[in-house]
Design a protein around this motif. Sequence first.
Motif, mmCIF file in Angstrom:
data_model
loop_
_atom_site.group_PDB
_atom_site.id
_atom_site.type_symbol
_atom_site.label_atom_id
_atom_site.label_comp_id
_atom_site.label_asym_id
_atom_site.label_seq_id
_atom_site.Cartn_x
_atom_site.Cartn_y
_atom_site.Cartn_z
ATOM 1 N N LEU A 199 10.534 -10.559 -6.836
ATOM 2 C CA LEU A 199 9.942 -9.696 -7.863
ATOM 3 C C LEU A 199 8.967 -8.759 -7.174
ATOM 4 N N PRO A 200 8.668 -7.631 -7.777
ATOM 5 C CA PRO A 200 7.681 -6.728 -7.160
ATOM 6 C C PRO A 200 6.362 -7.454 -6.912
ATOM 7 N N TYR A 201 5.833 -7.271 -5.697
ATOM 8 C CA TYR A 201 4.598 -7.966 -5.342
ATOM 9 C C TYR A 201 3.858 -7.156 -4.286
ATOM 10 N N ASN A 202 2.529 -7.245 -4.335
ATOM 11 C CA ASN A 202 1.660 -6.595 -3.353
ATOM 12 C C ASN A 202 1.064 -7.630 -2.422
ATOM 13 N N TYR A 203 1.161 -7.388 -1.130
ATOM 14 C CA TYR A 203 0.504 -8.244 -0.142
ATOM 15 C C TYR A 203 -0.613 -7.452 0.526
ATOM 16 N N TRP A 204 -1.698 -8.167 0.841
ATOM 17 C CA TRP A 204 -2.853 -7.533 1.468
ATOM 18 C C TRP A 204 -3.199 -8.214 2.791
ATOM 19 N N GLY A 205 -3.654 -7.397 3.726
ATOM 20 C CA GLY A 205 -4.186 -7.944 4.958
ATOM 21 C C GLY A 205 -5.623 -8.405 4.748
ATOM 22 N N GLN A 206 -6.195 -8.979 5.798
ATOM 23 C CA GLN A 206 -7.537 -9.535 5.688
ATOM 24 C C GLN A 206 -8.619 -8.465 5.816
ATOM 25 N N GLY A 207 -8.230 -7.299 6.275
ATOM 26 C CA GLY A 207 -9.191 -6.207 6.412
ATOM 27 C C GLY A 207 -9.723 -6.099 7.828
#
Length: 121
Positions: free
Chosen positions: A106-114
């Motif tokens: 399903l559509p999903y957003n993943y983020w890095g730790q910054g």
Amino acid sequence: QVQLVESGGGLVQAGGSLRLSCAASGSIARISSISAMGWYRQAPGKQRELVAVITNSGTTNYADSVKGRFTISRDSAKNTVYLQMNSLKPEDTAVYYCNINTKFPLPYNYWGQGTQVTVSS
């Protein structure tokens, strides 16, 4: 799941350059469904904002504040997105976050730790 590992942040004087990298790893099925990769940033006391994004077709979009100075690119074979930042200004100081959009399952957003970018005047 997908993990994002960022690198390349640091301290630089105004007018200098930095190159950020973000490598995606994990589920092959999810990584194969990446539709866009991008960079956001958040300065102290401010909301997170889009810096640049690149789609699978290579279409790019930039915040007005970075146009002409920053360049986003990707290496699909390495599942990596880059942000080349030139002519840096003190107002570019922020934590920079990598972001990817996947479509499977399903559509999903993943983020890095910054990663912290600090530009001194």
